[in-house]
Design a protein around this motif. Structure first.
Motif, PDB file in Angstrom:
ATOM      1  N   CYS A  16       4.716  -1.100  15.889  1.00 34.75           N
ATOM      2  CA  CYS A  16       3.933  -0.088  15.004  1.00 34.75           C
ATOM      3  C   CYS A  16       2.958   0.360  15.923  1.00 34.75           C
ATOM      4  O   CYS A  16       1.972  -0.281  16.705  1.00 34.75           O
ATOM      5  N   GLY A  17       2.572   1.673  16.102  1.00 34.01           N
ATOM      6  CA  GLY A  17       1.616   2.409  16.519  1.00 34.01           C
ATOM      7  C   GLY A  17       0.433   3.081  15.966  1.00 34.01           C
ATOM      8  O   GLY A  17      -0.193   3.893  16.214  1.00 34.01           O
ATOM      9  N   ASP A  18       0.472   2.415  14.547  1.00 32.44           N
ATOM     10  CA  ASP A  18      -0.413   3.175  13.709  1.00 32.44           C
ATOM     11  C   ASP A  18      -1.829   2.839  13.921  1.00 32.44           C
ATOM     12  O   ASP A  18      -2.724   3.329  13.122  1.00 32.44           O
ATOM     13  N   LEU A  19      -2.136   1.788  14.643  1.00 28.56           N
ATOM     14  CA  LEU A  19      -3.547   1.195  14.875  1.00 28.56           C
ATOM     15  C   LEU A  19      -4.209   1.609  15.986  1.00 28.56           C
ATOM     16  O   LEU A  19      -3.490   1.759  17.208  1.00 28.56           O
ATOM     17  N   ARG A  20      -5.397   1.990  16.097  1.00 23.73           N
ATOM     18  CA  ARG A  20      -6.033   2.333  17.251  1.00 23.73           C
ATOM     19  C   ARG A  20      -7.292   1.828  17.259  1.00 23.73           C
ATOM     20  O   ARG A  20      -7.939   1.704  16.032  1.00 23.73           O
ATOM     21  N   PRO A  48       1.831   1.216   6.174  1.00 23.12           N
ATOM     22  CA  PRO A  48       1.079   0.204   6.708  1.00 23.12           C
ATOM     23  C   PRO A  48       2.396  -1.139   6.367  1.00 23.12           C
ATOM     24  O   PRO A  48       2.909  -0.942   5.636  1.00 23.12           O
ATOM     25  N   GLN A  49       2.137  -1.798   7.402  1.00 17.44           N
ATOM     26  CA  GLN A  49       3.175  -3.082   7.484  1.00 17.44           C
ATOM     27  C   GLN A  49       2.281  -4.264   8.036  1.00 17.44           C
ATOM     28  O   GLN A  49       1.402  -4.123   8.705  1.00 17.44           O
ATOM     29  N   GLY A  50       2.783  -5.340   7.702  1.00 20.91           N
ATOM     30  CA  GLY A  50       2.519  -6.680   8.220  1.00 20.91           C
ATOM     31  C   GLY A  50       1.439  -7.281   6.933  1.00 20.91           C
ATOM     32  O   GLY A  50       1.453  -6.888   5.726  1.00 20.91           O
ATOM     33  N   ILE A  51       0.566  -8.060   7.570  1.00 14.31           N
ATOM     34  CA  ILE A  51      -0.043  -9.079   6.691  1.00 14.31           C
ATOM     35  C   ILE A  51      -1.694  -8.944   7.179  1.00 14.31           C
ATOM     36  O   ILE A  51      -1.773  -9.013   8.501  1.00 14.31           O
ATOM     37  N   ALA A  52      -2.626  -8.811   6.059  1.00 12.27           N
ATOM     38  CA  ALA A  52      -4.019  -8.875   6.781  1.00 12.27           C
ATOM     39  C   ALA A  52      -4.600 -10.189   6.079  1.00 12.27           C
ATOM     40  O   ALA A  52      -4.792 -10.415   5.014  1.00 12.27           O
ATOM     41  N   LEU A  53      -5.369 -11.073   6.697  1.00 11.72           N
ATOM     42  CA  LEU A  53      -6.185 -12.123   6.115  1.00 11.72           C
ATOM     43  C   LEU A  53      -7.541 -11.569   6.550  1.00 11.72           C
ATOM     44  O   LEU A  53      -8.172 -11.079   7.580  1.00 11.72           O
ATOM     45  N   VAL A  54      -8.499 -11.268   5.414  1.00 17.93           N
ATOM     46  CA  VAL A  54      -9.797 -10.594   5.566  1.00 17.93           C
ATOM     47  C   VAL A  54     -10.636 -11.733   4.964  1.00 17.93           C
ATOM     48  O   VAL A  54     -10.379 -12.198   3.409  1.00 17.93           O
ATOM     49  N   PHE A  55     -11.683 -11.900   5.412  1.00 21.31           N
ATOM     50  CA  PHE A  55     -12.786 -12.864   4.577  1.00 21.31           C
ATOM     51  C   PHE A  55     -14.209 -12.514   5.095  1.00 21.31           C
ATOM     52  O   PHE A  55     -14.605 -12.184   6.089  1.00 21.31           O
ATOM     53  N   HIS A  56     -15.043 -12.548   4.025  1.00 15.72           N
ATOM     54  CA  HIS A  56     -16.417 -11.878   3.930  1.00 15.72           C
ATOM     55  C   HIS A  56     -17.351 -13.266   4.696  1.00 15.72           C
ATOM     56  O   HIS A  56     -17.038 -14.485   4.596  1.00 15.72           O
ATOM     57  N   ILE A  63     -11.891   0.821  13.526  1.00 16.11           N
ATOM     58  CA  ILE A  63     -10.222   0.711  14.103  1.00 16.11           C
ATOM     59  C   ILE A  63      -9.661   1.848  13.359  1.00 16.11           C
ATOM     60  O   ILE A  63     -10.127   2.315  12.433  1.00 16.11           O
ATOM     61  N   GLY A  64      -9.018   2.603  14.255  1.00 21.87           N
ATOM     62  CA  GLY A  64      -8.137   4.086  13.902  1.00 21.87           C
ATOM     63  C   GLY A  64      -8.599   5.138  14.251  1.00 21.87           C
ATOM     64  O   GLY A  64      -9.593   5.230  14.762  1.00 21.87           O
ATOM     65  N   GLU A  65      -8.184   6.192  13.814  1.00 20.91           N
ATOM     66  CA  GLU A  65      -8.748   7.437  14.138  1.00 20.91           C
ATOM     67  C   GLU A  65      -8.383   8.423  12.911  1.00 20.91           C
ATOM     68  O   GLU A  65      -7.276   8.194  12.164  1.00 20.91           O
ATOM     69  N   ASN A  66      -9.161   9.563  12.843  1.00 19.16           N
ATOM     70  CA  ASN A  66      -8.988  10.702  11.873  1.00 19.16           C
ATOM     71  C   ASN A  66      -8.128  11.611  12.859  1.00 19.16           C
ATOM     72  O   ASN A  66      -8.470  12.264  13.620  1.00 19.16           O
ATOM     73  N   LYS A  67      -6.807  11.861  12.093  1.00 18.37           N
ATOM     74  CA  LYS A  67      -6.002  12.992  12.579  1.00 18.37           C
ATOM     75  C   LYS A  67      -4.766  13.124  11.455  1.00 18.37           C
ATOM     76  O   LYS A  67      -4.729  12.527  10.708  1.00 18.37           O
ATOM     77  N   GLU A  68      -4.066  14.184  11.840  1.00 17.57           N
ATOM     78  CA  GLU A  68      -2.996  14.491  10.936  1.00 17.57           C
ATOM     79  C   GLU A  68      -2.085  13.591  11.009  1.00 17.57           C
ATOM     80  O   GLU A  68      -1.846  13.045  11.955  1.00 17.57           O
ATOM     81  N   ALA A 126       0.890  -1.053  -0.053  1.00 20.26           N
ATOM     82  CA  ALA A 126      -0.054  -0.120   0.104  1.00 20.26           C
ATOM     83  C   ALA A 126       0.881   1.249  -0.020  1.00 20.26           C
ATOM     84  O   ALA A 126       1.904   1.268   0.300  1.00 20.26           O
ATOM     85  N   GLU A 127       0.202   2.472  -0.668  1.00 22.33           N
ATOM     86  CA  GLU A 127       1.207   3.689  -0.428  1.00 22.33           C
ATOM     87  C   GLU A 127       0.733   4.074   1.056  1.00 22.33           C
ATOM     88  O   GLU A 127      -0.182   3.838   1.674  1.00 22.33           O
ATOM     89  N   PRO A 128       1.988   4.906   1.413  1.00 18.87           N
ATOM     90  CA  PRO A 128       1.591   5.684   2.653  1.00 18.87           C
ATOM     91  C   PRO A 128       0.405   6.405   2.789  1.00 18.87           C
ATOM     92  O   PRO A 128      -0.346   7.106   1.730  1.00 18.87           O
ATOM     93  N   ARG A 129      -0.410   6.453   3.860  1.00 20.35           N
ATOM     94  CA  ARG A 129      -1.641   6.943   3.915  1.00 20.35           C
ATOM     95  C   ARG A 129      -1.914   7.718   5.257  1.00 20.35           C
ATOM     96  O   ARG A 129      -1.189   7.430   6.102  1.00 20.35           O
ATOM     97  N   GLN A 130      -2.935   8.554   5.189  1.00 20.99           N
ATOM     98  CA  GLN A 130      -3.329   9.316   6.000  1.00 20.99           C
ATOM     99  C   GLN A 130      -3.924   8.411   7.274  1.00 20.99           C
ATOM    100  O   GLN A 130      -4.660   7.445   6.859  1.00 20.99           O
ATOM    101  N   LEU A 131      -3.758   8.784   8.697  1.00 20.59           N
ATOM    102  CA  LEU A 131      -4.332   8.087   9.611  1.00 20.59           C
ATOM    103  C   LEU A 131      -5.780   8.246   9.274  1.00 20.59           C
ATOM    104  O   LEU A 131      -6.417   9.470   9.489  1.00 20.59           O
ATOM    105  N   ARG A 132      -6.765   7.173   9.342  1.00 21.06           N
ATOM    106  CA  ARG A 132      -8.062   7.353   9.161  1.00 21.06           C
ATOM    107  C   ARG A 132      -9.031   6.383  10.313  1.00 21.06           C
ATOM    108  O   ARG A 132      -8.422   5.216  10.551  1.00 21.06           O
ATOM    109  N   ARG A 133     -10.263   6.828  10.480  1.00 19.40           N
ATOM    110  CA  ARG A 133     -11.109   5.711  10.886  1.00 19.40           C
ATOM    111  C   ARG A 133     -11.594   4.760   9.952  1.00 19.40           C
ATOM    112  O   ARG A 133     -12.113   5.162   8.644  1.00 19.40           O
ATOM    113  N   LEU A 134     -11.369   3.263  10.173  1.00 14.06           N
ATOM    114  CA  LEU A 134     -11.718   2.333   9.256  1.00 14.06           C
ATOM    115  C   LEU A 134     -12.738   1.452   9.724  1.00 14.06           C
ATOM    116  O   LEU A 134     -12.486   0.731  10.670  1.00 14.06           O
ATOM    117  N   ARG A 135     -13.763   1.119   8.908  1.00 13.94           N
ATOM    118  CA  ARG A 135     -14.664   0.057   9.286  1.00 13.94           C
ATOM    119  C   ARG A 135     -14.599  -1.311   8.477  1.00 13.94           C
ATOM    120  O   ARG A 135     -14.732  -0.881   6.945  1.00 13.94           O
TER     121      ARG A 135
END
Length: 296
Positions: free
Chosen positions: A56-60, A92-100, A82-87, A34-43
């Motif tokens: 890593c402290g990028d997740l809230r 992102p680092q690591g791996i995510a397993l996602v399944f519907h 997860i996450g928050e909206n801020k400057e 992924a490209e570097p990205r702004q801190l955001r709230r993600l659902r």
């Protein structure tokens, strides 16, 4: 109201991370693409598991930072944020397993997915892996990736779902190990639980709140209800609800011998809304009614 980025489809999350979509209902996402990205709230409207590979402290989550070392698994059930909206931006680092959820409908895993209670654990209850455990998790991810890259055939869904279930079963085992080995994190929970209940019954809370609940006790101890319940079960062999009821009966037995009070008054002092509910629980646990116990 703060803006939240919502991912309803696996393909949307793949695009967000510059990842090719090999299957519409599941993906193993390499977050470093992924490209570097702004801190955001993600659902996420699907099951999401992060394997963090660096400090890593990028997740809230809620009001707390995730702050974990290499080899930590974080579990989110569909609909969690997860996450928050801020400057600021981060890589992102690591791996995510996602399944519907649609992937596992009608399968054995679909029937038992709610048994994996760690999907609703809180931020400070993530799974910290040993090096050997991390290798096993990576092997599970590799098997799932192999199936995703393989041409879809009649075996694909069964093998993919079986490997997810294998992965979750390993996580269950590793959590059992963590309950034992991370004593510094869990130390004294039973003692604090007991102190909390003693303080509860030494106060006016039974009148204002009623019977103490598992959710109330977990919140007072800064734990999620599921993690708290699983921890008590591992420590005592009893569910948190059973432990609570035993404590209520223990307090009740002391109060019953105050002959200046009726059984109904004692029931209200314990937090019961209706005395007959107290009578029913007491007889179930002790074998006799409160009045019979008093007469003995």
């Amino acid at each position: 109201m703060e803006e939240t980025v919502n991912f309803a489809k696996i393909s949307e999350y793949n695009a967000f991370n510059n990842q090719e979509t090999l299957h519409p209902l599941i993906s193993v996402v390499h977050l470093d693409k992924a490209e570097p990205r702004q801190l955001r709230r993600l659902r996420y409207e699907f099951y999401t598991i992060f394997l963090k590979q660096i400090h890593c402290g990028d997740l809230r989550y809620g009001l707390n930072n995730y702050d974990y070392e290499e080899g930590t698994l974080i579990f989110l059930a569909p609909g969690q944020v997860i996450g928050e909206n801020k400057e600021g931006y981060y890589q992102p680092q690591g791996i995510a397993l996602v399944f519907h959820p649609d992937l596992i409908h009608g399968t054995n895993l679909g029937k038992k997915i709610n048994d994996y209670t760690f999907f609703s654990y809180a931020v400070n209850e993530a799974l910290h892996l040993s090096e050997q455990e991390r290798k096993i998790i990576m092997d599970c991810f590799a098997k799932i990736e192999y199936e995703l890259q393989h041409a879809i055939d009649k075996h694909s869904k069964r093998l993919i779902v079986s490997n997810i279930e294998l992965f979750l079963n390993y996580c269950e085992r590793f959590y059992d190990r963590q309950f034992i080995t991370r004593d510094h994190a869990n130390k004294g929970i039973l003692e604090k639980f007991e102190e909390l209940l003693n303080g509860y019954y030494a106060s006016e809370k039974p009148y204002s709140i009623g019977l103490p609940s598992v959710a109330y006790c977990a919140d007072e101890l800064h734990l999620s209800s599921n993690y708290f319940g699983d921890l008590i079960k591992k420590e005592t062999g009893k569910s948190a609800q059973e432990y609570l009821q035993n404590k209520i009966i223990e307090v009740a037995k002391d109060k019953i011998f105050d002959y200046n009070k009726t059984v109904s008054e004692i029931a209200y002092e314990l937090g019961f809304k209706y005395p007959q509910h107290f009578n029913r629980l007491f007889k179930k646990r002790v074998g006799v009614t409160p009045n019979e116990y008093r007469s003995q």
